[in-house]
Design a protein around this motif. Structure first.
Motif, PDB file in Angstrom:
ATOM      1  N   PHE A   1     -10.090 -19.582  10.930  1.00  0.00           N
ATOM      2  CA  PHE A   1      -8.200 -18.274  11.482  1.00  0.00           C
ATOM      3  C   PHE A   1      -7.323 -19.909  11.303  1.00  0.00           C
ATOM      4  O   PHE A   1      -7.432 -20.432  11.489  1.00  0.00           O
ATOM      5  CB  PHE A   1      -8.672 -18.505  12.658  1.00  0.00           C
ATOM      6  CG  PHE A   1      -9.704 -16.962  12.620  1.00  0.00           C
ATOM      7  CD1 PHE A   1     -10.206 -15.869  12.028  1.00  0.00           C
ATOM      8  CD2 PHE A   1      -9.827 -17.138  14.177  1.00  0.00           C
ATOM      9  CE1 PHE A   1     -11.153 -15.195  12.501  1.00  0.00           C
ATOM     10  CE2 PHE A   1     -11.242 -16.086  14.090  1.00  0.00           C
ATOM     11  CZ  PHE A   1     -11.612 -14.748  13.877  1.00  0.00           C
ATOM     12  N   ASN A   2      -6.735 -18.653  10.252  1.00  0.00           N
ATOM     13  CA  ASN A   2      -5.575 -19.177   9.858  1.00  0.00           C
ATOM     14  C   ASN A   2      -4.382 -18.627  10.165  1.00  0.00           C
ATOM     15  O   ASN A   2      -4.871 -17.229   9.680  1.00  0.00           O
ATOM     16  CB  ASN A   2      -5.049 -19.551   8.483  1.00  0.00           C
ATOM     17  CG  ASN A   2      -5.905 -20.967   8.008  1.00  0.00           C
ATOM     18  OD1 ASN A   2      -5.886 -22.115   9.213  1.00  0.00           O
ATOM     19  ND2 ASN A   2      -6.215 -21.560   7.199  1.00  0.00           N
ATOM     20  N   GLY A   3      -3.785 -18.192  11.506  1.00  0.00           N
ATOM     21  CA  GLY A   3      -2.686 -17.243  12.137  1.00  0.00           C
ATOM     22  C   GLY A   3      -1.614 -17.649  11.521  1.00  0.00           C
ATOM     23  O   GLY A   3      -0.852 -18.016  12.114  1.00  0.00           O
ATOM     24  N   ILE A   4      -0.768 -16.743  10.427  1.00  0.00           N
ATOM     25  CA  ILE A   4       0.369 -17.527  10.233  1.00  0.00           C
ATOM     26  C   ILE A   4       1.599 -16.015   9.818  1.00  0.00           C
ATOM     27  O   ILE A   4       1.084 -15.164   9.396  1.00  0.00           O
ATOM     28  CB  ILE A   4       0.407 -17.445   7.839  1.00  0.00           C
ATOM     29  CG1 ILE A   4      -0.919 -18.596   7.862  1.00  0.00           C
ATOM     30  CG2 ILE A   4       1.653 -18.152   7.425  1.00  0.00           C
ATOM     31  CD1 ILE A   4      -1.067 -17.925   6.670  1.00  0.00           C
ATOM     32  N   GLY A   5       3.017 -16.572  10.499  1.00  0.00           N
ATOM     33  CA  GLY A   5       3.657 -15.446  10.626  1.00  0.00           C
ATOM     34  C   GLY A   5       4.844 -16.283  10.681  1.00  0.00           C
ATOM     35  O   GLY A   5       5.762 -17.187  10.458  1.00  0.00           O
ATOM     36  N   HIS A   6       5.644 -15.097   9.702  1.00  0.00           N
ATOM     37  CA  HIS A   6       6.896 -15.773   8.235  1.00  0.00           C
ATOM     38  C   HIS A   6       7.711 -14.755   8.633  1.00  0.00           C
ATOM     39  O   HIS A   6       7.790 -13.813   7.750  1.00  0.00           O
ATOM     40  CB  HIS A   6       6.595 -16.520   7.054  1.00  0.00           C
ATOM     41  CG  HIS A   6       7.784 -17.105   6.537  1.00  0.00           C
ATOM     42  ND1 HIS A   6       7.357 -16.698   4.610  1.00  0.00           N
ATOM     43  CD2 HIS A   6       8.396 -17.110   6.874  1.00  0.00           C
ATOM     44  CE1 HIS A   6       8.475 -17.624   4.226  1.00  0.00           C
ATOM     45  NE2 HIS A   6       9.643 -18.073   5.247  1.00  0.00           N
ATOM     46  N   ILE A   7       8.585 -15.399   9.454  1.00  0.00           N
ATOM     47  CA  ILE A   7      10.259 -14.513   9.002  1.00  0.00           C
ATOM     48  C   ILE A   7      10.923 -14.533   8.243  1.00  0.00           C
ATOM     49  O   ILE A   7      11.462 -16.381   8.402  1.00  0.00           O
ATOM     50  CB  ILE A   7       9.985 -14.597  10.238  1.00  0.00           C
ATOM     51  CG1 ILE A   7      10.142 -14.298  11.422  1.00  0.00           C
ATOM     52  CG2 ILE A   7      12.009 -13.354  10.615  1.00  0.00           C
ATOM     53  CD1 ILE A   7      10.320 -13.795  13.213  1.00  0.00           C
ATOM     54  N   ILE A   8      12.232 -14.186   7.157  1.00  0.00           N
ATOM     55  CA  ILE A   8      12.371 -14.386   6.191  1.00  0.00           C
ATOM     56  C   ILE A   8      13.909 -13.889   6.562  1.00  0.00           C
ATOM     57  O   ILE A   8      14.694 -13.665   7.266  1.00  0.00           O
ATOM     58  CB  ILE A   8      12.294 -13.395   5.165  1.00  0.00           C
ATOM     59  CG1 ILE A   8      10.729 -13.340   4.291  1.00  0.00           C
ATOM     60  CG2 ILE A   8      12.974 -13.399   4.039  1.00  0.00           C
ATOM     61  CD1 ILE A   8      10.561 -14.842   3.965  1.00  0.00           C
ATOM     62  N   LYS A   9      14.735 -15.177   6.035  1.00  0.00           N
ATOM     63  CA  LYS A   9      16.908 -15.126   6.132  1.00  0.00           C
ATOM     64  C   LYS A   9      16.833 -13.931   6.212  1.00  0.00           C
ATOM     65  O   LYS A   9      16.508 -13.354   4.686  1.00  0.00           O
ATOM     66  CB  LYS A   9      16.796 -16.292   5.844  1.00  0.00           C
ATOM     67  CG  LYS A   9      18.307 -16.185   5.544  1.00  0.00           C
ATOM     68  CD  LYS A   9      18.737 -17.069   7.207  1.00  0.00           C
ATOM     69  CE  LYS A   9      20.399 -17.049   7.464  1.00  0.00           C
ATOM     70  NZ  LYS A   9      20.891 -17.836   8.745  1.00  0.00           N
ATOM     71  N   GLY A  10      17.391 -13.281   6.608  1.00  0.00           N
ATOM     72  CA  GLY A  10      18.062 -11.756   6.757  1.00  0.00           C
ATOM     73  C   GLY A  10      17.698 -10.885   8.303  1.00  0.00           C
ATOM     74  O   GLY A  10      17.825 -10.571   7.950  1.00  0.00           O
ATOM     75  N   ALA A  11      15.789 -11.052   8.347  1.00  0.00           N
ATOM     76  CA  ALA A  11      14.920  -9.963   9.427  1.00  0.00           C
ATOM     77  C   ALA A  11      15.219 -10.217  10.311  1.00  0.00           C
ATOM     78  O   ALA A  11      14.811  -9.985  11.386  1.00  0.00           O
ATOM     79  CB  ALA A  11      13.436 -11.032   9.096  1.00  0.00           C
TER      80      ALA A  11
END
Length: 420
Positions: free
Chosen positions: A312-322
């Motif tokens: 399992f690879n769990g990936i959370g990515h919050i982009i600049k500006g969010a």
């Protein structure tokens, strides 16, 4: 692998020039692109496509339709559509649920607008291969402000007697403020032993205010080597609740991704996986927060038997500006064999300050206290273990909208556990 084969297939199905051109562009990119990155999964030598584009022959492995409910439903075996049902009131509201090439005639502008919009054909080698070589599929279109209470079923059978590639492109376009519950099944049918590959892309476009409940159970056979990509693209205040059961018998790599483009959008991903025998399953589950106050939750539970491998690879990515975004994830694996292998990898990528994020991951065996409690009340060890596993996977099973499919998933778990 020749452009001429793709050209002949495209012309035979009267595909529009934009799609034909896209297939050709994708073909030109295949050799230069890398495979997608699935951390800690070695699949580079797998056969995930032999460079053929053809249709399957009629088969005897067709389900019985003598008793079906009167709800929106589409069934395909291989590349052939064998059952299509749209209640008259929904058809009058403009709802479309049909095979991909029929949809190109019914709603051509929408297909052109949204096809490969959540994943680009040049993202990686398998995306390019899919764009060039997909040979069938389906499209579900829900117009703005339409709400459908009954579950919608898309059933896609891989014929175990056929080696024709199971390359499908499935699109769900949920209009503004629409509301649906969709159930998808990918399943091998029959007793054949033909080796086959599968490259499946599912795109869910949830426009502003749309609410989509997406449930799936994957049960491709042991002779099918598969790449399964499910992608969500969400507008303002849209939501997708994913509940996916990965119950395949063969080797599988999967991408389950949601792009929270709109402000206030929300994706909730629940994934359960059961690996057995010597199979390898690698699952990437990703949420990318682009919109302000968007929320992404990932919950992954897996069980491994015998000499299987599950990652399992769990990936959370919050982009600049969010700003105000929230990304949470939890991955847990239960190992029922000391010969099994597992990884649970939480990955957080945070490019904004005013956000909330968190993760949890664990790999372990059945809790001895749980077993002791159940066995002290008269259950034998095998029954107690099955109950623990069902409870461990229950968070996704309860989200499946059709009782018969929930029961089928439980039966699949029971069947695999009973073989130990």
């Amino acid at each position: 692998m020749t452009k001429e084969n793709i050209k002949l297939f495209s012309k035979m199905h009267a595909e529009p020039s934009w799609l034909y051109d896209l297939r050709q562009q994708a073909f030109d990119k295949i050799e230069s692109l890398e495979l997608p990155v699935i951390e800690r999964v070695k699949f580079h030598r797998w056969n995930l496509g032999d460079g053929t584009i053809t249709e399957s022959e009629p088969t005897a492995n067709v389900p019985d339709f003598t008793a079906v409910d009167n709800h929106l439903k589409l069934v395909q075996v291989g590349t052939q559509t064998v059952f299509e049902q749209i209640p008259v009131p929904l058809a009058e509201q403009g709802v479309v649920f049909t095979d991909f090439h029929s949809a190109l005639e019914e709603i051509p502008e929408l297909i052109e607008e949204f096809f490969m919009s959540s994943v680009k054909y040049d993202d990686d080698k398998l995306a390019a291969y899919h764009t060039a070589y997909f040979n069938s599929g389906a499209v579900l279109y829900i117009p703005d402000n339409v709400e459908i209470a009954e579950p919608i079923e898309g059933i896609f059978y891989q014929d175990s007697d056929s080696d024709v590639p199971f390359n499908k492109h499935i699109m769900i376009i949920a209009g503004k403020n629409s509301k649906i519950s969709y159930l998808e099944r990918l399943e091998s049918r029959g007793e054949g032993s033909a080796k086959a590959t599968a490259n499946i892309t599912v795109e869910v476009i949830a426009r502003s205010g749309a609410q989509v409940k997406f449930a799936a159970i994957d049960r491709l056979g042991e002779n099918v080597t598969a790449y399964i990509s499910r992608r969500g693209k969400l507008g303002n205040d849209a939501s997708i609740d994913w509940a996916i059961g990965v119950m395949n018998e063969g080797n599988v790599v999967a991408d389950f991704d949601s792009d929270l483009i709109g402000n206030g959008s929300h994706a909730d991903l629940k994934v359960v996986a059961l690996s057995s025998g010597r199979q390898v399953q690698g699952i990437d589950t990703r949420v990318t927060n682009y919109g302000c106050n968007s929320i992404g939750n990932i919950l992954q539970h897996g069980v491994i038997l015998e000499k299987a491998t599950l990652t399992f690879n769990g990936i959370g990515h919050i982009i600049k500006g969010a700003k105000g975004a929230d990304a949470q994830q939890e991955s847990r694996v239960l190992m029922l064999s000391d010969q099994a292998r597992s990884d649970a990898n939480p990955i957080l990528l945070i490019d904004e300050n005013d956000v909330t994020a968190g993760h949890a991951a664990s790999i372990g065996q059945v809790d001895p206290e749980d077993m002791y409690y159940l066995m002290s009340r008269g259950l034998d060890k095998a029954t107690a273990e099955r109950l623990v596993v069902r409870g461990f996977l229950g968070s996704v099973i309860v989200e499946i909208p059709v009782k018969e499919v929930r029961d089928e998933m439980i039966a699949t778990i029971e069947e695999k556990l009973s073989k130990r």
